[in-house]
Design a protein around this motif. Structure first.
Motif: not given
Lengths: 269, 343
Positions: A69-72, A79-83, A203-209
């Protein structure tokens, strides 16, 4: 006469090594301590060091699905950042320079507001989402993409400031590029490093939140680690260490990727 | 190509004030002027990068005034380095070809880019990235990139100003050679008069968003139609004299005045340094204040009997004996001069 610069280099060398060594210790000691703790005897029945805590990681309930889930979620944030974020920042820089300051301020807000306050603010929204749409923790990507703004914005704006994107944009236009092709084909590749850096930090931030997902009752990676920690300290520590190493590898991929390309440039020449 | 009545305001500043200009097929016209005179604005509006308040632009008989920049088919070389840093020199040159509506095949694109890289003398640098090229090389690739799309008009926005003097001279001659070879209609914007006078078919001097005068370089230099043009292009000596019956009396001679000058009363003649004749004469009333050797020529600062100081320039071979402190006689060549009013 000639000895003077030599001596200075020698001193500089020593200082450099000292500082690098100090920083390395600062970073490595806690990691080593974690590893040390995770291999300590598990109970009275254990004799000496063992890797039991590491071996039982795969059998932890919820852990696999939480990692997925965290990876998804991290993928969606990327993707939100990119687009959304990247084109917006480029557009503001190119066409709406007056909005640069307000945008910067807006992007820095998540840093200034404590996570707990953000949670209180968005809890009703997520309650509504949970009731009416879905209970999936992946919906957290919405609030995460806001939390990562300060970091992505910084790395993007630094990358944009480093090149004269106005001239590049105009050059692309006179050569026949539409606005879409100009942004996707010229500006984005030019600031590629900034985009990659920003995304990896995200990514690092999301995985660590932890705070937000825990309070909103979503079982993300960090929340599950905390749960495990309540029953078994050494397993929780080994999972944490594994996740840190995983993110570290991700972050190391960026400069390695860049280096390879530079070597390639020289080869081509 | 025709530009008609181009007008553009930036806030209260008038960048273009009714600029009208015709350029013939295959001609190289340089727009020259001090910074802020509107020359770059004119070029950018022609490229479609700047919207106009008023005016019309016609290229090849078609009105392009409201066409988007990416549809105009203008090739542009910028003052700042503008190569795409993630593409090699060859890929940069091919970029515009890839975007054409009738997309050329990869082979054709490669053929065209090779051709252009050869024209700019950098065929061996096809696989170099911009950061591996010198400033001059980057601008050459930028020129090749602009020419690759066979532009209707080539627009050059001070492409040489970031380069050092020697490369600048070399590259400007190369631009002229390539332009003549390909016969591309070209508009060249610069603040460097030497650059403009040396390569352009015609030079337009701009001031406050208007064209002061447009003429072939020699006419612009020898027969300026306004005081601004006379003073901006080349050096002039302001020398006061009486104007009557189409002539002005200065330095013991009577010179015809150019059209546009004042026609009577006291005026200031703007005399070129090379029109001043200096003769060594022990009983002469003027003195050489200083002499500077410039290589092929020599420049003298001369103090006249009434204290005014003028500059004379002559071939070094004719300056023998003319040293600081020497007494001289000063006269002036019988060429028409521009005379402005005394202010």
């Amino acid at each position: 006469m000639g000895a003077e610069p030599l001596k200075r280099t020698w001193k500089v060398q020593v200082w450099r090594r000292f500082i690098i060594g100090f920083v390395a210790l600062y970073l490595i000691v806690p990691l080593y301590s974690m590893f040390d703790f995770s291999t300590k005897p598990f109970g009275l029945q254990d004799k000496g060091r063992n890797l039991r805590a590491w071996r039982i990681i795969p059998s932890q309930p919820d852990l696999g699905i939480a990692i997925l889930r965290s990876l998804i979620t991290a993928g969606i944030v990327m993707l939100l950042i990119l687009f959304m974020v990247v084109p917006t920042v480029i557009w503001v820089q190119l066409k709406l320079p007056k909005l640069r300051r307000p945008l910067e301020l807006l992007c820095l807000l998540p840093l200034a507001i404590p996570a707990i306050v953000i949670v209180v603010g968005i809890a009703p929204l997520y309650r509504w989402i949970s009731i009416n749409l879905t209970e999936s923790p992946i919906t957290l990507s919405g609030v995460y993409s806001m939390l990562v703004l300060p970091y992505t914005y910084r790395s993007l704006s630094a990358a944009l400031d480093a090149v004269d994107i106005h001239t590049l944009a105009e050059a692309a236009q006179t050569l026949g590029a539409s606005t879409f092709r100009m942004i996707s084909g010229v500006i984005m590749p030019t600031i590629r490093t900034g985009i990659i850096n920003g995304s990896f930090i995200a990514i690092a931030l999301v995985l660590g939140e932890f705070t937000i997902s825990n309070i909103l009752n979503f079982k993300t990676f960090q929340v599950v680690i905390a749960q495990i920690g309540r029953s078994s300290g050494s397993v929780a520590v080994s999972v944490s260490l594994a996740s840190i190493l995983f993110v570290l590898v991700l972050l190391l991929l960026v400069p390695a990727h860049k280096r390879r390309e530079e070597v390639l440039d020289v080869d081509l020449a | 190509m025709q530009l008609v009545d181009l007008t553009k305001h930036f806030g209260k500043v008038k960048a273009l004030d009714g600029l009208t200009l015709d350029i013939a097929q295959g001609e190289l016209v340089a727009l020259l002027g001090p910074s802020g005179c509107g020359k770059t604005t004119a070029l950018r509006s022609l490229a479609g990068l700047q919207e106009l308040d008023r005016g019309q632009m016609i290229v090849d008989g078609k009105d392009v005034t409201f066409q988007n920049a990416n549809k105009r088919g203008m090739g542009m070389v910028f003052q700042a380095y503008s190569l795409f840093p993630h593409l090699t020199a060859g890929e940069n040159v091919e970029y515009g070809l890839k975007l054409r509506a009738h997309k050329a095949s990869a082979d054709k694109r490669k053929h065209r880019s090779t051709e252009l890289l050869e024209i700019v003398g950098l065929s061996t640098h096809r696989n170099h990235y911009p950061h591996q090229l010198s400033g001059g090389q980057q601008q050459r690739i930028a020129l090749a990139r602009a020419l690759a799309i066979s532009p209707k008009v080539l627009l050059l926005d001070e492409p040489l100003s970031a380069l050092d003097a020697k490369v600048r001279t070399q590259l400007r001659e190369e631009i002229r050679r390539i332009q003549l070879e390909l016969g591309t209609t070209t508009l060249f914007v610069t603040h460097d008069q030497e650059e403009a006078l040396s390569i352009a078919d015609r030079v337009g001097v701009m001031r406050n968003g208007q064209l002061e005068q447009i003429a072939v370089p020699s006419e612009l230099y020898d027969r300026p139609s306004t005081a601004f043009v006379a003073e901006f292009v080349g050096l002039t000596n302001p020398i006061q004299g009486k104007v009557s019956a189409g002539s002005i009396d200065i330095l013991g001679g009577s010179l015809k005045v150019l059209p546009g000058s004042i026609t009577s009363g006291t005026g200031i003649a703007l005399v070129r340094p090379e029109s001043i004749q200096v003769e060594s004469n022990k009983s002469g009333e003027a003195r050489i204040f200083s002499a500077s050797f410039l290589g092929a020529s020599c420049r003298l600062m001369i103090t006249l009997s009434d204290g005014t100081r003028i500059t004379a320039q002559m071939p070094s071979s004719e300056s023998v004996g003319l040293v600081a402190g020497a007494s001289v006689n000063v006269s002036v060549l019988d060429l028409p001069v521009f005379v402005k009013a005394v202010t």
